[in-house]
Design a protein around this motif. Sequence first.
Motif, mmCIF file in Angstrom:
data_model
loop_
_atom_site.group_PDB
_atom_site.id
_atom_site.type_symbol
_atom_site.label_atom_id
_atom_site.label_comp_id
_atom_site.label_asym_id
_atom_site.label_seq_id
_atom_site.Cartn_x
_atom_site.Cartn_y
_atom_site.Cartn_z
ATOM 1 N N LEU A 11 44.073 35.736 36.899
ATOM 2 C CA LEU A 11 45.001 35.091 35.994
ATOM 3 C C LEU A 11 44.711 35.519 34.561
ATOM 4 C CD1 LEU A 11 45.083 31.450 37.397
ATOM 5 C CD2 LEU A 11 46.950 33.118 37.407
ATOM 6 N N VAL A 12 45.767 35.795 33.830
ATOM 7 C CA VAL A 12 45.636 36.196 32.440
ATOM 8 C C VAL A 12 46.637 35.430 31.596
ATOM 9 C CG1 VAL A 12 44.786 38.504 32.989
ATOM 10 C CG2 VAL A 12 47.244 38.109 32.750
ATOM 11 N N GLN A 13 46.369 35.402 30.299
ATOM 12 C CA GLN A 13 47.263 34.716 29.374
ATOM 13 C C GLN A 13 48.074 35.715 28.580
ATOM 14 O OE1 GLN A 13 44.874 32.128 26.916
ATOM 15 N NE2 GLN A 13 45.082 30.431 28.365
ATOM 16 N N SER A 17 43.909 39.874 27.153
ATOM 17 C CA SER A 17 43.538 41.209 27.609
ATOM 18 C C SER A 17 43.103 41.160 29.070
ATOM 19 C CB SER A 17 42.384 41.770 26.770
ATOM 20 O OG SER A 17 42.734 41.890 25.413
ATOM 21 N N LEU A 18 43.229 42.289 29.711
ATOM 22 C CA LEU A 18 42.687 42.403 31.056
ATOM 23 C C LEU A 18 41.819 43.647 31.149
ATOM 24 C CD1 LEU A 18 44.120 44.774 32.974
ATOM 25 C CD2 LEU A 18 46.046 43.236 32.858
ATOM 26 N N ARG A 81 41.639 48.904 30.223
ATOM 27 C CA ARG A 81 41.771 47.718 29.406
ATOM 28 C C ARG A 81 43.188 47.676 28.885
ATOM 29 N NH1 ARG A 81 38.785 48.058 24.281
ATOM 30 N NH2 ARG A 81 40.786 48.142 23.210
ATOM 31 N N LEU A 82 43.810 46.539 29.001
ATOM 32 C CA LEU A 82 45.173 46.360 28.523
ATOM 33 C C LEU A 82 45.193 45.129 27.634
ATOM 34 C CD1 LEU A 82 48.052 47.427 28.677
ATOM 35 C CD2 LEU A 82 48.406 46.030 30.709
ATOM 36 N N ASP A 83 45.603 45.320 26.385
ATOM 37 C CA ASP A 83 45.603 44.245 25.395
ATOM 38 C C ASP A 83 47.010 43.735 25.135
ATOM 39 O OD1 ASP A 83 43.174 46.187 23.572
ATOM 40 O OD2 ASP A 83 42.809 44.541 24.986
ATOM 41 N N VAL A 114 47.259 41.014 39.164
ATOM 42 C CA VAL A 114 47.166 40.407 37.836
ATOM 43 C C VAL A 114 48.377 39.511 37.651
ATOM 44 C CG1 VAL A 114 47.168 40.820 35.357
ATOM 45 C CG2 VAL A 114 45.881 42.348 36.875
ATOM 46 N N THR A 115 48.130 38.242 37.377
ATOM 47 C CA THR A 115 49.198 37.255 37.251
ATOM 48 C C THR A 115 49.005 36.469 35.971
ATOM 49 O OG1 THR A 115 49.194 37.022 39.650
ATOM 50 C CG2 THR A 115 50.373 35.341 38.394
#
Length: 118
Positions: A11-13, A17-18, A81-83, A114-115
Amino acid sequence: QVQLVESGGGLVQPGGSLRLSCAASRTIFEFYYMAWYRQAPGKQCEWVATITNAPTVSHAESVRGRSVISRDNTKNTMNLRLDNLKHEDTACYYCAAKGPQLGEIKFWGQGTRVTDYA
């Protein structure tokens, strides 16, 4: 025989970043170019980024400026890495190994999802 193993999804916001990693066998990592792809629900698979053995990198327009792809040759791992995450970044992310001559995909990982919280 599992050749590529992704990790780091979850889970990401939005706006966050992931960080994803892909562990590869040594043979694959030394010979092939490595890449990330993703597939959002109901959509076609989309190329995200590629890193060669040089290394040189390339990123899709949808993530350019927000993404960093890297490789650690001592650990045979590739990282993404994805911001500044957007809702449209929600997808299953796949690691892939591509032939250096023709760019054809030789191996796929099983994917990591990735959600976002939205």
